[in-house]
Structures are given as C-alpha cells and as structure tokens.
Design a protein around this motif. Structure first.
Motif, PDB file in Angstrom:
ATOM      1  N   TRP A   1       0.855  -1.177   0.000  1.00  0.00           N
ATOM      2  CA  TRP A   1       0.000   0.000   0.000  1.00  0.00           C
ATOM      3  C   TRP A   1       0.895   1.232   0.000  1.00  0.00           C
ATOM      4  O   TRP A   1       2.094   1.138   0.150  1.00  0.00           O
TER       5      TRP A   1
ATOM      6  N   TYR B   1      -5.241   0.914  15.966  1.00  0.00           N
ATOM      7  CA  TYR B   1      -6.237   1.266  14.954  1.00  0.00           C
ATOM      8  C   TYR B   1      -7.484   1.850  15.616  1.00  0.00           C
ATOM      9  O   TYR B   1      -8.308   1.130  16.168  1.00  0.00           O
TER      10      TYR B   1
ATOM     11  N   LYS C   1      -4.189   5.088  12.735  1.00  0.00           N
ATOM     12  CA  LYS C   1      -4.189   3.887  11.899  1.00  0.00           C
ATOM     13  C   LYS C   1      -2.729   3.535  11.619  1.00  0.00           C
ATOM     14  O   LYS C   1      -2.198   3.871  10.576  1.00  0.00           O
TER      15      LYS C   1
ATOM     16  N   CYS D   1      -5.141   0.713   4.198  1.00  0.00           N
ATOM     17  CA  CYS D   1      -4.828  -0.714   4.128  1.00  0.00           C
ATOM     18  C   CYS D   1      -5.602  -1.441   5.230  1.00  0.00           C
ATOM     19  O   CYS D   1      -5.751  -0.923   6.339  1.00  0.00           O
ATOM     20  N   ASP D   2      -6.073  -2.614   4.929  1.00  0.00           N
ATOM     21  CA  ASP D   2      -6.833  -3.413   5.887  1.00  0.00           C
ATOM     22  C   ASP D   2      -5.915  -3.898   7.011  1.00  0.00           C
ATOM     23  O   ASP D   2      -4.988  -4.681   6.761  1.00  0.00           O
TER      24      ASP D   2
END
Length: 163
Positions: free
Chosen positions: A16, A103, A109, A130-131
């Motif tokens: 990412w 998070y 994050k 990004c997850d």
C-alpha cells in the motif's frame, strides 16, 4: 520473472502507499498559543539572566517551524516474503522483535514494529486505507504480536498537542 519477485525471489505479499507521517491541522489558535509559549519562556529566560536558555528556545522554535513546515511525502510500503520495506528502508523479519497495530480511525491507523536497531528501536508505519486485518494476518506468519499494546503516552501527547 514476475514483477512481484526480484533476483532473491522476494515475493510481495501485501502493499500500500501511505504518508510518511501524519501532519496535524494547526489553526491560528494553535499558532498563537505556540508563539505565546515561546515568548513566555524566552521572557523568563531573559528575566533570570539566562541568555543561553533564551537563545536555545528561539533556535528550537525556529528548527521546529522549518522541520514541520513541509508536507508529508507518500511512500510505498510492502510486506514481502523477506521482511518489510517502507520507501528505501528494508527491515528483514529477523530484525523485527514484535509488532502491534494501533487502529482507532479516523485519527490513529498505524503499524508499530519493535526492531533490533539501536537507533530506531520502534518504527511506525501508517496504514492509510490498508486493511489492518490483512497486515496482521501476514505478519503473524513471521513475527510475534504484542497483543493489547496501544499508543504510547508520548505519541498521544504529541498527537493531542499537534506537535
């Protein structure tokens, strides 16, 4: 050879792009308070005849203003089969002691890495879209997780004070 591999057969598992750092939005009130604080400290230093302290705080304020004036660049971040790459920095898995994810969107994050590097023992990478679950899943295969760790007090203080 596929584009996801180099000559060392390094496979990109997740990638990412994220900002180098989060630049807080500082308004006029913050600027006025910062100037007032520096003037008060310099005034106190002059009153107590500490010219060195006055000069030090003036220089410190100037360096801060110059260093924090620039906008953050965007860097590619890759979790690969050999380690983590953030821009030009490569950290092999054997140099990562542990990781944890902080998070709390929209403000926090981040991926935190505890490394063996004496000068940069802790590395912070922005997740920015990004997850976090996917990041955690990939890293658990190679690195232990520090479960339950959150944001350091100093990080929270810096964030709240918009430094």
């Amino acid at each position: 050879m596929s584009p996801d591999q180099n000559q060392n057969s390094e496979q990109v598992l997740l990638e990412w792009e994220a900002p180098e750092f989060i630049k807080p939005n500082k308004g006029r009130v913050w600027l006025a308070l910062a100037i007032l604080a520096v003037v008060a400290i310099v005034g106190y230093a002059i009153k107590t005849h500490s010219l060195t302290m006055a000069i030090a705080f003036i220089v410190l304020a100037g360096v801060y203003a110059i260093a924090h004036h620039r906008e953050p660049g965007r860097i590619p971040i890759r979790i690969t089969s050999l380690g983590i790459r953030a821009g030009k920095t490569q950290v092999p898995y054997n140099q990562i002691k542990a990781f944890w994810i902080v998070y709390h969107p929209p403000h926090i994050k981040t991926l935190k890495l505890l490394t063996t590097d004496k000068f940069m023992a802790e590395m912070t990478l922005q997740l920015d879209g990004c997850d976090p679950g996917a990041v955690r899943e990939q890293l658990l295969k190679q690195v232990p997780e520090h479960e339950g760790r959150g944001e350091h007090f100093t990080d929270a203080l810096i964030r709240v004070m918009k430094l």
